[in-house]
Design an enzyme around this catalytic site. Structure first.
Site, PDB file in Angstrom:
ATOM      1  N   ASP A  58       0.841  -1.208   0.000  1.00  0.00           N
ATOM      2  CA  ASP A  58       0.000   0.000   0.000  1.00  0.00           C
ATOM      3  C   ASP A  58       0.868   1.247   0.000  1.00  0.00           C
ATOM      4  OD1 ASP A  58       0.770  -0.514   2.739  1.00  0.00           O
ATOM      5  OD2 ASP A  58      -0.813   0.838   3.426  1.00  0.00           O
ATOM      6  N   GLU A  90      -0.078  -0.944   5.947  1.00  0.00           N
ATOM      7  CA  GLU A  90       0.983  -0.367   6.785  1.00  0.00           C
ATOM      8  C   GLU A  90       0.771   1.120   6.970  1.00  0.00           C
ATOM      9  OE1 GLU A  90       4.565   1.365   8.309  1.00  0.00           O
ATOM     10  OE2 GLU A  90       3.660   1.860   6.408  1.00  0.00           O
TER      11      GLU A  90
END
Ligand code: BES
Ligand code: MN
Ligand code: MN
Length: 454
Positions: free
Chosen positions: A88, A153
């Site tokens: 991400d 994250e």
């Protein structure tokens, strides 16, 4: 090893093309409208893990974004390394400041520009390719490898935390290899042995029950923005220390030896300030800049809003004002405990004529790892070999929340072998990653696998 390194060397151009495909995927975890891109990025990682020769590759759904897992356990009796990374990325705004579009990877002066180039797609991809190179040349790995790549994250890794707690056996390993940090400087092999933790809070101050004309009502009621500004101004004392009672209770003091080690690293405060465009650096009294970033906790307002924020002027006393406040923590501060102390203190500072709501956004534990352990030493040897220089050790001011969980729950040593640079604009417009460090990263990863297996 020579074959593996040569294979990586002769294929690096192909890897860069593949990385471009990865970087084109707009996997912004915080924006719901990118859910499909998130799924595509997870699929991309899974496909590449399969192609690299990993077994049991699967996309694991969570309550949030999916995890990608793969393993190769063909070296019984040898150590097991868990390779962690994230697919991400952060949002791209302010978009107008990008010199090339964030999801059209562009190579300029030996650097690849795109959102996620250094944080963390470019870094993470290195390990998939180094593992693949072993299979394509020697046909096997000298140790056992598990991959765990997540998509949350950048939004606090909440679902990964619970996944780890429920799958301790599946994730069992001796070391966790992570490339999501930076080199101390261009071309300097570096292992990071400490990360700061995080406690991220939001404070909302409410005054009158609606926005008011600032002429008709100005002078009659307290302005929530003014009140909030006053509260924020009381959070530090004149020496830059944080005023919250109990805040420093669990702080691990910087040892003399560690302060010495920081001094050995040639860090130029002048150059640092010049690069940031500030006349002077500023922070807690009695500590150097590196000590303040790496070894001391901080409190910063990350955003503040209320009233009229558009172009032009509007005369208004707002009903509400909000601040987002993050605290970076050091060992052995606990985010939950700090959140309580913060909340209590803000409530105490709040005057009667407003109501204050304090909420917790997310958090993560700080980490410090011993340098003597075998995985860290293997990491240092690997990086030294790849870069042709002695490896240095540093701490980092940023956070990777799940690292502390790996250490605590899996009892595994984290090896923070990052290849980025803090000047590569992560989370900012024109993020990029040095292709030279990408290449040296491929070699470092391969050497690590070899060194740690011995
Ligand atoms: N890779 C970074 C952490 C980092 C930044 C390491 C700079 C080394 C140098 C990570 O992706 C990150 O941005 N972490 C967030 C965590 C938060 C969103 C929970 C951070 O530190 O703000
Ligand atoms: Mn990252
Ligand atoms: Mn990040």
């Amino acid at each position: 090893m020579e074959q593996v390194i040569n294979y990586l060397k002769s294929n690096k151009e192909n890897y860069i093309e593949e990385l471009k495909d990865f970087l084109r995927i707009q996997s912004i975890s915080t924006l719901q409208e990118h859910k499909e891109d998130i799924n595509n990025a997870a699929r991309f990682v899974a496909d590449k893990l399969k192609a690299a020769g990993m077994n049991e590759v699967k996309i694991i759904q969570t309550e949030g974004h999916p995890l990608v897992y793969g393993e190769w356990l063909g070296a019984p009796g040898k150590p097991t390394v868990l390779i962690y990374g994230h697919y991400d990325v952060q949002p791209v705004d302010p978009i107008e400041l990008w010199e090339s579009p964030p999801f059209e990877p562009t190579i300029k002066d030996g650097k690849i520009y795109a959102r996620g180039a250094t944080d963390d797609k470019g870094q993470m991809y290195i390990h998939i390719k180094s593992v693949e190179a072993f299979f394509k040349t020697v046909g096997s790995l000298p140790l056992n490898v598990k991959f765990l790549i997540e998509g949350e994250e950048e939004i606090g890794s909440t679902n990964l935390e619970s996944f780890i707690n429920q799958n301790l056996q599946m994730l069992k390993c001796d070391a966790v290899l992570i490339s999501d940090t930076s080199l101390f400087d261009d071309g300097i092999p570096t292992l990071t042995y400490g990360l700061r933790g995080l406690c991220y809070m939001e404070v909302e101050v409410t005054g009158p029950n609606r926005d008011l004309h600032s002429g008709t009502f100005g002078g009659a009621v307290a302005n929530p923005i003014n009140v909030l500004a006053k509260i924020i101004s009381k959070l530090h004392d004149k020496d830059g220390k944080i005023n919250i009672p109990g805040f420093y209770n669990d702080v691990l003091k910087l040892s003399k030896a560690e302060r010495q080690n920081f001094k050995y690293l040639k860090f130029s405060e002048k150059k640092f300030a010049r690069d940031l465009g500030v006349a002077e650096l500023k922070g807690e009294k009695g500590f150097t800049t590196l000590e303040r970033i790496w070894g001391r906790p901080t409190l910063d307002c990350n955003g503040i809003f209320g009233g009229f924020t558009g172009k032009g002027a509007k005369t208004v006393i707002p009903s509400k004002a909000t601040a987002k406040i993050s605290m970076r923590l050091v060992p052995y501060q606990e985010p939950k405990k700090i959140a309580k102390l913060f909340t209590k203190h803000i409530k105490k500072l709040a005057p009667k004529y407003v109501t204050v709501k304090v909420s917790e956004l997310h958090g993560g534990n700080p980490v410090i790892t011993p340098l003597e352990n075998q995985a860290t030493q293997a990491g240092a040897r690997a990086m030294s070999k790849a870069f042709g220089k002695k490896c240095v050790f540093m701490r980092e001011g940023g956070s990777i929340p799940v690292v502390a969980t790996f250490a605590r729950k899996l009892n595994a040593s984290p090896v923070l072998m990052g290849f980025g640079l803090n000047t590569e604009n992560l989370h900012s417009p024109n993020e990029h990653f040095s292709l030279k460090h990408f290449e040296l990263g491929l070699y470092s990863s391969a050497y690590f696998i070899n060194e740690y297996s011995a």
